[in-house]
Design a protein around this motif. Structure first.
Motif, PDB file in Angstrom:
ATOM      1  N   LYS F  29       0.865  -1.175   0.000  1.00  0.00           N
ATOM      2  CA  LYS F  29       0.000   0.000   0.000  1.00  0.00           C
ATOM      3  C   LYS F  29       0.897   1.218   0.000  1.00  0.00           C
ATOM      4  O   LYS F  29       1.701   1.394   0.930  1.00  0.00           O
ATOM      5  CB  LYS F  29      -0.888  -0.027   1.236  1.00  0.00           C
ATOM      6  CG  LYS F  29      -1.765   1.185   1.420  1.00  0.00           C
ATOM      7  CD  LYS F  29      -2.935   1.208   0.458  1.00  0.00           C
ATOM      8  CE  LYS F  29      -3.763   2.467   0.652  1.00  0.00           C
ATOM      9  NZ  LYS F  29      -4.715   2.641  -0.452  1.00  0.00           N
ATOM     10  N   LYS F  31       1.401   5.602  -0.728  1.00  0.00           N
ATOM     11  CA  LYS F  31       0.702   6.877  -0.593  1.00  0.00           C
ATOM     12  C   LYS F  31       0.025   7.242  -1.906  1.00  0.00           C
ATOM     13  O   LYS F  31       0.294   6.662  -2.931  1.00  0.00           O
ATOM     14  CB  LYS F  31       1.703   7.946  -0.135  1.00  0.00           C
ATOM     15  CG  LYS F  31       2.217   7.655   1.286  1.00  0.00           C
ATOM     16  CD  LYS F  31       3.397   8.513   1.692  1.00  0.00           C
ATOM     17  CE  LYS F  31       3.906   8.023   3.053  1.00  0.00           C
ATOM     18  NZ  LYS F  31       5.170   8.666   3.450  1.00  0.00           N
ATOM     19  N   ARG F  32      -0.878   8.193  -1.869  1.00  0.00           N
ATOM     20  CA  ARG F  32      -1.594   8.680  -3.061  1.00  0.00           C
ATOM     21  C   ARG F  32      -2.478   7.597  -3.692  1.00  0.00           C
ATOM     22  O   ARG F  32      -2.532   7.460  -4.912  1.00  0.00           O
ATOM     23  CB  ARG F  32      -0.600   9.258  -4.085  1.00  0.00           C
ATOM     24  CG  ARG F  32      -0.019  10.610  -3.662  1.00  0.00           C
ATOM     25  CD  ARG F  32       1.209  11.000  -4.461  1.00  0.00           C
ATOM     26  NE  ARG F  32       2.326  10.121  -4.149  1.00  0.00           N
ATOM     27  CZ  ARG F  32       3.147  10.293  -3.115  1.00  0.00           C
ATOM     28  NH1 ARG F  32       3.009  11.306  -2.321  1.00  0.00           N
ATOM     29  NH2 ARG F  32       4.107   9.436  -2.872  1.00  0.00           N
ATOM     30  N   ARG F  34      -2.505   4.329  -4.066  1.00  0.00           N
ATOM     31  CA  ARG F  34      -1.969   3.339  -4.982  1.00  0.00           C
ATOM     32  C   ARG F  34      -1.576   2.062  -4.255  1.00  0.00           C
ATOM     33  O   ARG F  34      -1.251   2.087  -3.068  1.00  0.00           O
ATOM     34  CB  ARG F  34      -0.741   3.887  -5.715  1.00  0.00           C
ATOM     35  CG  ARG F  34      -1.119   4.731  -6.897  1.00  0.00           C
ATOM     36  CD  ARG F  34       0.048   5.537  -7.406  1.00  0.00           C
ATOM     37  NE  ARG F  34      -0.264   6.204  -8.668  1.00  0.00           N
ATOM     38  CZ  ARG F  34      -0.972   7.334  -8.765  1.00  0.00           C
ATOM     39  NH1 ARG F  34      -1.447   7.911  -7.696  1.00  0.00           N
ATOM     40  NH2 ARG F  34      -1.230   7.871  -9.948  1.00  0.00           N
ATOM     41  N   PHE F  36       0.904  -1.489  -5.115  1.00  0.00           N
ATOM     42  CA  PHE F  36       1.760  -2.235  -6.029  1.00  0.00           C
ATOM     43  C   PHE F  36       1.629  -3.709  -5.684  1.00  0.00           C
ATOM     44  O   PHE F  36       1.632  -4.070  -4.502  1.00  0.00           O
ATOM     45  CB  PHE F  36       3.233  -1.829  -5.903  1.00  0.00           C
ATOM     46  CG  PHE F  36       3.533  -0.417  -6.316  1.00  0.00           C
ATOM     47  CD1 PHE F  36       3.026   0.108  -7.497  1.00  0.00           C
ATOM     48  CD2 PHE F  36       4.355   0.387  -5.535  1.00  0.00           C
ATOM     49  CE1 PHE F  36       3.309   1.413  -7.880  1.00  0.00           C
ATOM     50  CE2 PHE F  36       4.648   1.686  -5.922  1.00  0.00           C
ATOM     51  CZ  PHE F  36       4.118   2.206  -7.087  1.00  0.00           C
ATOM     52  N   TYR F  50      12.754  -3.644  -4.433  1.00  0.00           N
ATOM     53  CA  TYR F  50      12.914  -3.955  -5.845  1.00  0.00           C
ATOM     54  C   TYR F  50      11.912  -5.041  -6.185  1.00  0.00           C
ATOM     55  O   TYR F  50      11.907  -6.124  -5.594  1.00  0.00           O
ATOM     56  CB  TYR F  50      14.344  -4.406  -6.165  1.00  0.00           C
ATOM     57  CG  TYR F  50      14.498  -4.805  -7.612  1.00  0.00           C
ATOM     58  CD1 TYR F  50      14.293  -3.882  -8.633  1.00  0.00           C
ATOM     59  CD2 TYR F  50      14.806  -6.111  -7.967  1.00  0.00           C
ATOM     60  CE1 TYR F  50      14.408  -4.241  -9.965  1.00  0.00           C
ATOM     61  CE2 TYR F  50      14.930  -6.478  -9.296  1.00  0.00           C
ATOM     62  CZ  TYR F  50      14.722  -5.536 -10.290  1.00  0.00           C
ATOM     63  OH  TYR F  50      14.820  -5.904 -11.607  1.00  0.00           O
ATOM     64  N   GLN F  56       0.554  -1.818 -10.960  1.00  0.00           N
ATOM     65  CA  GLN F  56       0.117  -0.724 -10.087  1.00  0.00           C
ATOM     66  C   GLN F  56      -1.406  -0.678 -10.141  1.00  0.00           C
ATOM     67  O   GLN F  56      -2.002  -0.706 -11.223  1.00  0.00           O
ATOM     68  CB  GLN F  56       0.689   0.583 -10.578  1.00  0.00           C
ATOM     69  CG  GLN F  56       0.229   1.775  -9.742  1.00  0.00           C
ATOM     70  CD  GLN F  56       0.783   3.111 -10.234  1.00  0.00           C
ATOM     71  OE1 GLN F  56       1.569   3.727  -9.564  1.00  0.00           O
ATOM     72  NE2 GLN F  56       0.336   3.559 -11.391  1.00  0.00           N
ATOM     73  N   LEU F  74       3.990  -2.262 -14.794  1.00  0.00           N
ATOM     74  CA  LEU F  74       5.187  -1.433 -14.652  1.00  0.00           C
ATOM     75  C   LEU F  74       6.470  -2.222 -14.850  1.00  0.00           C
ATOM     76  O   LEU F  74       7.541  -1.643 -14.947  1.00  0.00           O
ATOM     77  CB  LEU F  74       5.215  -0.786 -13.262  1.00  0.00           C
ATOM     78  CG  LEU F  74       4.057   0.129 -12.923  1.00  0.00           C
ATOM     79  CD1 LEU F  74       4.183   0.598 -11.479  1.00  0.00           C
ATOM     80  CD2 LEU F  74       4.019   1.343 -13.844  1.00  0.00           C
ATOM     81  N   GLY F  75       6.398  -3.533 -14.894  1.00  0.00           N
ATOM     82  CA  GLY F  75       7.612  -4.350 -15.054  1.00  0.00           C
ATOM     83  C   GLY F  75       8.478  -4.290 -13.820  1.00  0.00           C
ATOM     84  O   GLY F  75       7.989  -4.420 -12.698  1.00  0.00           O
ATOM     85  N   SER F  76       9.770  -4.050 -14.014  1.00  0.00           N
ATOM     86  CA  SER F  76      10.743  -4.036 -12.912  1.00  0.00           C
ATOM     87  C   SER F  76      10.903  -2.617 -12.393  1.00  0.00           C
ATOM     88  O   SER F  76      11.247  -1.717 -13.152  1.00  0.00           O
ATOM     89  CB  SER F  76      12.111  -4.539 -13.400  1.00  0.00           C
ATOM     90  OG  SER F  76      11.977  -5.878 -13.822  1.00  0.00           O
ATOM     91  N   ILE F  77      10.671  -2.424 -11.117  1.00  0.00           N
ATOM     92  CA  ILE F  77      10.783  -1.081 -10.555  1.00  0.00           C
ATOM     93  C   ILE F  77      11.539  -1.084  -9.227  1.00  0.00           C
ATOM     94  O   ILE F  77      11.547  -2.069  -8.496  1.00  0.00           O
ATOM     95  CB  ILE F  77       9.411  -0.393 -10.352  1.00  0.00           C
ATOM     96  CG1 ILE F  77       8.537  -1.135  -9.321  1.00  0.00           C
ATOM     97  CG2 ILE F  77       8.667  -0.244 -11.678  1.00  0.00           C
ATOM     98  CD1 ILE F  77       7.272  -0.376  -8.937  1.00  0.00           C
ATOM     99  N   VAL F  78      12.181   0.076  -8.973  1.00  0.00           N
ATOM    100  CA  VAL F  78      12.755   0.355  -7.661  1.00  0.00           C
ATOM    101  C   VAL F  78      11.826   1.374  -6.994  1.00  0.00           C
ATOM    102  O   VAL F  78      11.655   2.479  -7.498  1.00  0.00           O
ATOM    103  CB  VAL F  78      14.179   0.934  -7.780  1.00  0.00           C
ATOM    104  CG1 VAL F  78      14.714   1.347  -6.413  1.00  0.00           C
ATOM    105  CG2 VAL F  78      15.114  -0.065  -8.446  1.00  0.00           C
ATOM    106  N   VAL F  79      11.199   0.984  -5.894  1.00  0.00           N
ATOM    107  CA  VAL F  79      10.283   1.870  -5.172  1.00  0.00           C
ATOM    108  C   VAL F  79      11.059   2.540  -4.035  1.00  0.00           C
ATOM    109  O   VAL F  79      11.735   1.850  -3.266  1.00  0.00           O
ATOM    110  CB  VAL F  79       9.102   1.091  -4.544  1.00  0.00           C
ATOM    111  CG1 VAL F  79       8.140   2.041  -3.836  1.00  0.00           C
ATOM    112  CG2 VAL F  79       8.378   0.262  -5.583  1.00  0.00           C
ATOM    113  N   ASN F  83       7.550   6.074   0.194  1.00  0.00           N
ATOM    114  CA  ASN F  83       6.201   6.068  -0.374  1.00  0.00           C
ATOM    115  C   ASN F  83       5.328   4.974   0.211  1.00  0.00           C
ATOM    116  O   ASN F  83       4.122   4.951  -0.020  1.00  0.00           O
ATOM    117  CB  ASN F  83       6.284   5.872  -1.898  1.00  0.00           C
ATOM    118  CG  ASN F  83       6.996   7.027  -2.563  1.00  0.00           C
ATOM    119  OD1 ASN F  83       6.448   8.106  -2.642  1.00  0.00           O
ATOM    120  ND2 ASN F  83       8.236   6.807  -2.990  1.00  0.00           N
ATOM    121  N   VAL F  84       5.941   4.069   0.946  1.00  0.00           N
ATOM    122  CA  VAL F  84       5.235   2.901   1.473  1.00  0.00           C
ATOM    123  C   VAL F  84       4.431   3.281   2.714  1.00  0.00           C
ATOM    124  O   VAL F  84       4.951   3.952   3.609  1.00  0.00           O
ATOM    125  CB  VAL F  84       6.246   1.783   1.820  1.00  0.00           C
ATOM    126  CG1 VAL F  84       5.565   0.618   2.511  1.00  0.00           C
ATOM    127  CG2 VAL F  84       6.987   1.331   0.575  1.00  0.00           C
TER     128      VAL F  84
END
Lengths: 92, 92, 92, 92, 92, 92
Positions: F29, F31-32, F34, F36, F50, F56, F74-79, F83-84
């Protein structure tokens, strides 16, 4: 209570995955409905980024409710890491 | 799992690129729809900035939907780094 | 890639410029449309501030669209640094 | 460029001023239009606070535009420092 | 300028008070109008929390202006500390 | 004032519980509004993540007030960790 295994230090850190994207075009989702697209020239552990040839894409909704984009050329910028939501890695 | 190459420490850090802009006029995009334009006199690793002759540009939309700007002279200011979205480097 | 010159440590840090304002009246622009005006008694590297004789100025728009100010006396306060956008230095 | 005087370490840090308020009733202005009033039992360098007998005061505007307050008893709470805007020190 | 007494290190830190609530049901007020209620299994100095049997309570206002609550079962979660406003300690 | 027991260091830290979810599908979960959902490949102490094969999920309310979801691959992302809000652990 769970047993403690200290082995997550032996894994690659999320930020290590960015190294494969240096000198490549990446897409960065930033806060406040913005995207940056540019060539990744440098980064650090705070996810501060140095980008060249950057364009900023601002997403908004027009009066009929359609998603619209506005582009702006920013050239060379230093992005402060705390604005980043996620980095989309370059495909290899 | 990816191999770990520790060489990103040998790259220039994003913040190192700011050194070329000391004593030059730069443009700083800050949160809350503001821009600062001023002469960069000092900075640190948090992106705290000391600016002289600063003008603040506040962007807003008027009743007809046009983007308008409001300027305010601030003189010498210390900006806390966490307000910065990105710094546009001075052209060389 | 840019050559690394480590000389930005020899520059004054942005926060060092605050020392000239100790015991003087300064103006602090804080988040959420507020200003503090008070005598600077102490500060630290996080831009935490101790102010005496502080007045808070809250800016808002009235029904006719005019910018209005509301003042409130706060006395002695400790401001957490992360609320600061910028500090306007006292004129010398 | 300004001369560097390292003497601001010899000043009291803003947070040191809180020590005079331990075991006294203080007022804490927090983000999101809230105030906490309670007895300060402990604090740390992040401005995390431990309060006893805390009441939360939430300020809002009613339909006629009057500022109204809503009180809620919270008892003993640990407040995370990053929610604090400023602490109003107890009068001595 | 105030005399410096370094004795606030000898006080209990706000976070130390959480130890009494381990393995008990606590209530956590988080940003964005949410509450978590769950059994506290672990915490750290950032106020990161590990909770079991967590329910999320989302507060909102319905069309008639009444405060309503929505519950959602989340099971076992790791909460990032910076979302916490305050923790309501378990009664002993 | 409460007695200080330093034993919370002997407990598992909240972040240690994430190790059981490596190489598993987790729900994050952010912020904003969303979410993932993706395979957890790596994480660090800041809760930087990662993720591979990430989708999303953006939650919004349509004109009739129903909660709707929008999915994006989104494929491969670094979060970036900040933001978590929370991580929902994979069931074992």
């Amino acid at each position: 209570m769970v047993e403690r295994r200290q082995n997550y230090r032996q894994q690659a850190r999320p930020i290590d995955y960015l190294k494969h994207s240096v000198n490549k075009i990446i897409l960065i989702k930033v806060k406040r409905n913005r995207l940056f697209r540019g060539k990744l020239e440098g980064f650090d552990e705070h996810l501060n980024l140095y980008l060249e040839g950057t364009s900023q894409i601002f997403e908004y909704q027009d009066e009929e409710g359609n998603i619209r984009e506005e582009h702006e050329n920013l050239g060379s910028i230093v992005v402060r890491g705390d604005n980043v939501i996620f980095v989309n890695l370059a495909n290899e």
